[in-house]
Design an enzyme around this catalytic site. Structure first.
Site, PDB file in Angstrom:
ATOM      1  CB  SER A  23      -0.901  -0.031   1.403  1.00  0.00           C
ATOM      2  OG  SER A  23      -1.559   1.104   1.144  1.00  0.00           O
ATOM      3  CG  ASN A 102      -4.651   0.220   3.315  1.00  0.00           C
ATOM      4  OD1 ASN A 102      -4.897   1.192   3.963  1.00  0.00           O
ATOM      5  ND2 ASN A 102      -3.589  -0.393   3.466  1.00  0.00           N
ATOM      6  CG  ASN A 130      -2.355   2.005   7.681  1.00  0.00           C
ATOM      7  OD1 ASN A 130      -1.921   1.592   8.455  1.00  0.00           O
ATOM      8  ND2 ASN A 130      -2.155   2.938   6.879  1.00  0.00           N
ATOM      9  CB  CYS A 133      -4.961   5.285  11.155  1.00  0.00           C
ATOM     10  SG  CYS A 133      -5.010   4.714   9.310  1.00  0.00           S
ATOM     11  CE  LYS A 168       0.875  -2.266   5.730  1.00  0.00           C
ATOM     12  NZ  LYS A 168       0.963  -1.576   4.192  1.00  0.00           N
ATOM     13  CB  THR A 196       7.208   1.893   8.106  1.00  0.00           C
ATOM     14  OG1 THR A 196       5.940   3.047   8.741  1.00  0.00           O
ATOM     15  CG2 THR A 196       7.020   2.040   6.678  1.00  0.00           C
ATOM     16  N   GLY A 220      12.113  -0.769   3.790  1.00  0.00           N
ATOM     17  CA  GLY A 220      13.308  -1.380   2.951  1.00  0.00           C
ATOM     18  C   GLY A 220      13.917  -2.425   3.626  1.00  0.00           C
TER      19      GLY A 220
HETATM   20  C1  LIG Z   1       6.162   6.288   0.881  1.00  0.00           C
HETATM   21  C2  LIG Z   1       5.416   5.154   1.692  1.00  0.00           C
HETATM   22  C3  LIG Z   1       4.070   5.288   1.570  1.00  0.00           C
HETATM   23  C4  LIG Z   1       3.369   4.389   2.406  1.00  0.00           C
HETATM   24  N1  LIG Z   1       1.958   4.380   2.463  1.00  0.00           N
HETATM   25  C5  LIG Z   1       1.192   3.588   2.807  1.00  0.00           C
HETATM   26  C6  LIG Z   1      -0.194   3.712   2.950  1.00  0.00           C
HETATM   27  O1  LIG Z   1      -0.877   4.594   2.610  1.00  0.00           O
HETATM   28  N2  LIG Z   1      -0.922   2.707   3.796  1.00  0.00           N
HETATM   29  C7  LIG Z   1      -0.139   1.632   4.372  1.00  0.00           C
HETATM   30  O2  LIG Z   1      -0.973   0.736   4.913  1.00  0.00           O
HETATM   31  N3  LIG Z   1       1.173   1.434   4.260  1.00  0.00           N
HETATM   32  C8  LIG Z   1       1.840   2.631   3.716  1.00  0.00           C
HETATM   33  N4  LIG Z   1       3.247   2.092   3.471  1.00  0.00           N
HETATM   34  C9  LIG Z   1       3.807   1.100   4.097  1.00  0.00           C
HETATM   35  C10 LIG Z   1       4.191   0.083   2.951  1.00  0.00           C
HETATM   36  O3  LIG Z   1       2.989  -0.436   2.498  1.00  0.00           O
HETATM   37  C11 LIG Z   1       4.832  -1.274   3.586  1.00  0.00           C
HETATM   38  O4  LIG Z   1       3.967  -1.769   4.597  1.00  0.00           O
HETATM   39  C12 LIG Z   1       6.262  -0.870   4.282  1.00  0.00           C
HETATM   40  O5  LIG Z   1       6.687   0.035   3.621  1.00  0.00           O
HETATM   41  C13 LIG Z   1       7.182  -1.907   4.577  1.00  0.00           C
HETATM   42  O6  LIG Z   1       7.586  -2.622   3.055  1.00  0.00           O
HETATM   43  P1  LIG Z   1       8.792  -2.304   2.306  1.00  0.00           P
HETATM   44  O7  LIG Z   1      10.026  -2.375   3.136  1.00  0.00           O
HETATM   45  O8  LIG Z   1       8.733  -3.307   1.131  1.00  0.00           O
HETATM   46  O9  LIG Z   1       8.389  -1.058   1.741  1.00  0.00           O
HETATM   47  C14 LIG Z   1       3.824   3.173   2.960  1.00  0.00           C
HETATM   48  C15 LIG Z   1       5.279   3.147   2.792  1.00  0.00           C
HETATM   49  C16 LIG Z   1       6.167   4.026   2.073  1.00  0.00           C
HETATM   50  C17 LIG Z   1       7.496   3.783   1.791  1.00  0.00           C
END
Ligand SMILES: Cc1cc2nc3c(=O)[nH]c(=O)nc-3n(C[C@H](O)[C@H](O)[C@H](O)COP(=O)(O)O)c2cc1C
Length: 316
Positions: A23, A102, A130, A133, A168, A196, A220
């Site tokens: 997402s 989402n 999510n 929040c 989530k 995150t 990341g």
């Molecule tokens: C720039 C950015 C925006 C994100 N926006 C959302 C979001 O709107 N809703 C959500 O549930 N997670 C959001 N996430 C979290 C990601 O969906 C993911 O769970 C998290 O980055 C870990 O995965 P990754 O290491 O592969 O990025 C966001 C992550 C990033 C980096």
């Protein structure tokens, strides 16, 4: 090579591939997604969080790179539910893969408003909520930090839709198992593990946080071992299917998550660097599975813990 190697499922939702977008990391545009990914590569397109009303998000800067990671404080910027239903959702009705909405909100009622609308939208095959929040009614701590709050919001969303409901979870907790159990008991169909990790980067010359808002969410490769540990802990705690999220940038990473108990794996930050990343990972995954002589479904949850015991281990 047989495409059946990659098939998986999250509960009742059948997937041609275990690879999903994360997402907020891949955009809303199905045509753009199709420029970079084939229908066989992507298991489901997970869309950015939608809240009942538009949000302008946090002040800039909103992104800063860290070693093997990305710290963001986007602040759930989005144009709101009405815009999503009018402009975005219809474009996804003919998508070649399942699409997952989402939902976000700052109160149980706000979550329910979005989930109920998503439930009536034919483009969406499942709904991810999510829980990171902020809970404004509960003192602004995220819903995800309290089993009671998780239970309340999941139960209310469960009552608002028959569609598959994924909760989530946040990694920013002492123990994730009570949160996972609360989501399961309240009727979630799956868990997404995890969002995150809360972090901080300082611009020491200015004596200020590097991000406009202060803290941000780390994603990341830096977070992958943490996410993997949380997937394994959730696997021990509940019987729900698990969708992994955190630090994936290769097929080897995906295989680790499958073995630890995930039925599907989201690829987030890596897609910023390589919008075709999921296609590349899918290709490598087919090759590795063929070499190993097994399918995704056979690997899910196949981790053998040392000594045959449950999760555990030292920190030092
Ligand atoms: C720039 C950015 C925006 C994100 N926006 C959302 C979001 O709107 N809703 C959500 O549930 N997670 C959001 N996430 C979290 C990601 O969906 C993911 O769970 C998290 O980055 C870990 O995965 P990754 O290491 O592969 O990025 C966001 C992550 C990033 C980096």
């Amino acid at each position: 090579m047989s495409s059946g190697l990659l098939t998986s499922a999250v509960g009742s939702l059948e997937l041609r591939s275990p690879l999903l977008t994360g997402s907020g990391t891949f955009g809303h545009d199905p045509a753009a997604a199709l420029r970079f990914l084939g229908p066989e590569d992507l298991g489901a397109h997970v869309l950015k969080t939608v809240t009942p009303r538009p949000r302008t998000g946090n002040p800039p800067p909103r992104l800063v790179e860290t070693p093997a990671g990305l710290l963001n404080s986007i602040g759930l910027e989005n144009r709101g539910l009405a815009w999503f239903l009018e402009e975005v959702a219809p474009q996804h009705r003919e998508a070649p893969w399942p699409v997952v909405g989402n939902a976000g909100g700052e109160s149980v009622e706000e979550f329910v408003e979005v989930v109920a609308a998503f439930g009536a939208e034919p483009a969406l095959a499942a709904i991810e909520i999510n829980l990171s929040c902020p809970n404004v009614q509960g003192g602004a701590l995220p819903f995800s930090t309290s089993p009671e709050a998780v239970g309340e919001v999941v139960a209310a969303c469960r009552a608002a839709t028959d569609k598959p409901l994924w909760a989530k979870l946040s990694p920013n907790v002492t123990r994730i198992a009570p949160l996972a159990r609360a989501a399961e008991e309240a009727g979630a169909d799956a868990l997404t593990v995890c969002n995150t990790l809360l972090g901080l980067v300082v611009d020491w010359r200015r004596r200020r946080p590097a991000l406009g808002q202060g803290m941000g969410g780390l994603s990341g490769p830096a977070i992958r071992p943490v996410a993997l540990r949380l997937v394994w802990e959730c696997r021990q705690a509940v019987g729900l299917p698990i969708v992994a999220s955190g630090g994936v940038s290769s097929a080897e990473d995906v295989l680790q998550f499958l073995v630890a108990g995930a039925s599907a794996v989201q690829v987030g930050s890596y897609c910023f660097r390589r919008p075709d990343g999921i296609r590349r990972i899918a290709g490598d995954l087919r090759r590795l599975l063929a070499e190993e002589g097994c399918r995704v479904r056979e690997l899910v949850g196949s981790l053998r813990w040392p000594g045959g015991g449950a999760a555990g281990g030292g920190e030092g």
